[in-house]
Motif scaffolding. Sequence first.
Motif, PDB file in Angstrom:
ATOM      1  N   GLN A 260     -36.624 -21.108 -28.140  1.00 30.59           N
ATOM      2  CA  GLN A 260     -36.969 -21.035 -29.568  1.00 30.59           C
ATOM      3  C   GLN A 260     -38.434 -20.697 -29.764  1.00 30.59           C
ATOM      4  O   GLN A 260     -38.819 -20.139 -30.782  1.00 30.59           O
ATOM      5  CB  GLN A 260     -36.728 -22.390 -30.248  1.00 30.59           C
ATOM      6  CG  GLN A 260     -35.302 -22.820 -30.312  1.00 30.59           C
ATOM      7  CD  GLN A 260     -35.168 -24.155 -31.043  1.00 30.59           C
ATOM      8  OE1 GLN A 260     -34.660 -24.200 -32.141  1.00 30.59           O
ATOM      9  NE2 GLN A 260     -35.647 -25.228 -30.438  1.00 30.59           N
TER      10      GLN A 260
ATOM     11  N   LEU B  39     -32.075 -27.769 -31.097  1.00 26.64           N
ATOM     12  CA  LEU B  39     -32.166 -26.501 -31.824  1.00 26.64           C
ATOM     13  C   LEU B  39     -32.615 -26.815 -33.245  1.00 26.64           C
ATOM     14  O   LEU B  39     -32.095 -27.727 -33.886  1.00 26.64           O
ATOM     15  CB  LEU B  39     -30.828 -25.756 -31.831  1.00 26.64           C
ATOM     16  CG  LEU B  39     -30.359 -25.225 -30.483  1.00 26.64           C
ATOM     17  CD1 LEU B  39     -29.177 -24.287 -30.674  1.00 26.64           C
ATOM     18  CD2 LEU B  39     -31.475 -24.510 -29.723  1.00 26.64           C
TER      19      LEU B  39
ATOM     20  N   ARG C 169     -36.738 -22.784 -36.432  1.00 26.53           N
ATOM     21  CA  ARG C 169     -37.317 -22.005 -35.326  1.00 26.53           C
ATOM     22  C   ARG C 169     -36.313 -21.107 -34.633  1.00 26.53           C
ATOM     23  O   ARG C 169     -36.659 -20.378 -33.704  1.00 26.53           O
ATOM     24  CB  ARG C 169     -37.954 -22.956 -34.298  1.00 26.53           C
ATOM     25  CG  ARG C 169     -39.209 -23.647 -34.812  1.00 26.53           C
ATOM     26  CD  ARG C 169     -39.874 -24.437 -33.714  1.00 26.53           C
ATOM     27  NE  ARG C 169     -39.074 -25.609 -33.356  1.00 26.53           N
ATOM     28  CZ  ARG C 169     -39.001 -26.106 -32.125  1.00 26.53           C
ATOM     29  NH1 ARG C 169     -39.658 -25.550 -31.131  1.00 26.53           N
ATOM     30  NH2 ARG C 169     -38.260 -27.165 -31.902  1.00 26.53           N
ATOM     31  N   CYS C 170     -35.045 -21.184 -35.039  1.00 24.88           N
ATOM     32  CA  CYS C 170     -34.046 -20.280 -34.472  1.00 24.88           C
ATOM     33  C   CYS C 170     -32.989 -20.027 -35.537  1.00 24.88           C
ATOM     34  O   CYS C 170     -33.015 -20.641 -36.599  1.00 24.88           O
ATOM     35  CB  CYS C 170     -33.400 -20.887 -33.223  1.00 24.88           C
ATOM     36  SG  CYS C 170     -32.266 -22.253 -33.560  1.00 24.88           S
TER      37      CYS C 170
END
Length: 330
Positions: free
Chosen positions: A33, A73, A77-78
């Motif tokens: 990420q 996750l 950031r992703c």
Amino acid sequence: VARPRVLSGIQPTADSFHLGNYLGAIRNWVTMQDTHDAFYCVVDLHAITAGHDPAVLRQRTRLAAAQLLAAGLDPERCTLFVQSQVPEHSQLAWVLSCITGFGEASRMTQFKDKSSRQGAERASVGLFTYPILQAADILLYQADAVPVGEDQRQHLELTRDLAQRFNGLFGTTFTVPEPYIIRDTAKITDLQDPTAKMSKSASSPAGIIDLLDDPARSAKKIRSAVTDTGREIIFDPETKPGIANLLTIYSALAGRSIDDLVGAYAGKGYGDLKKDLSAVVADAVRPIQERTRAYLEDPAQLDKLLALGAEKARAVAAATLRTTYERVGF
Ligand code: ADP
Ligand code: NA
């Protein structure tokens, strides 16, 4: 400069991911990420190729997303999304299937393996064309790189061939993705058959440590893990694959080198190693389990995160599909 874009997917085909998935894939996704423009996809379209129950699939898709978020996750950031929520995957797969040779598709060894297990006559056409859908997953996002293990190399090769073929026939449309070999990736083996990889499709339940196993359950599996008749704790995957696997899991979860562990366990027994490893596993999965539970307790929030992810993914996927359709003559 823009970060290289990466695309990776994981199937929601079990209630829990296992330690092999976590240490071999998910943990690297978390790291990537910060180094990549990362797109991560729960590939539910891929999960219906061999028969399934709709309610179970729906539940597993949520469980998969919750575990991925819980493992680190971060939707800020992703881009994390569910494949079926982005219809462009199926749409591009059709176009790609029309430039894939039947013979070419027939050479995919994973289909041969899986279909021979089910009986070749009973295998679905979806299982056969699975690698073409996978190519669509990747090419839709113009991914520069795809993290791949050995078993996926042939599929990525097909993806590259299809991208190049389409670009040659209709004009440059797709980025040709490179394999991204992750160094230092732990290969985790089956606790009951330590020469085979830990796998939800191949291992017996006792051979797998699930991320969502409670501490008593994982400790029991570790206690029953197959080792050899020797006593010495050394790292030798050839002659002591069971002990090597336990050391690998320990090292990866505790962040200690194998050498350090071998030093620390000099003169101690397998029982000591197994007992300590059980505690290491329990400590490592506890926060992930707590966060998974929190995501599952707030389904509206989980749905919202996934809807936002699908929207972000769709912005990219729709642009690629539009160009593709135009080039093809639609
Ligand atoms: P499974 O073999 O349990 O069906 P998948 O094929 O769905 O697992 O793999 C999902 C991801 O987890 C892939 O990136 C794969 O490389 C990784 N992975 C699966 N099993 C292991 C393992 N035993 N050790 C390391 N990585 C693994
Ligand atoms: Na698999």
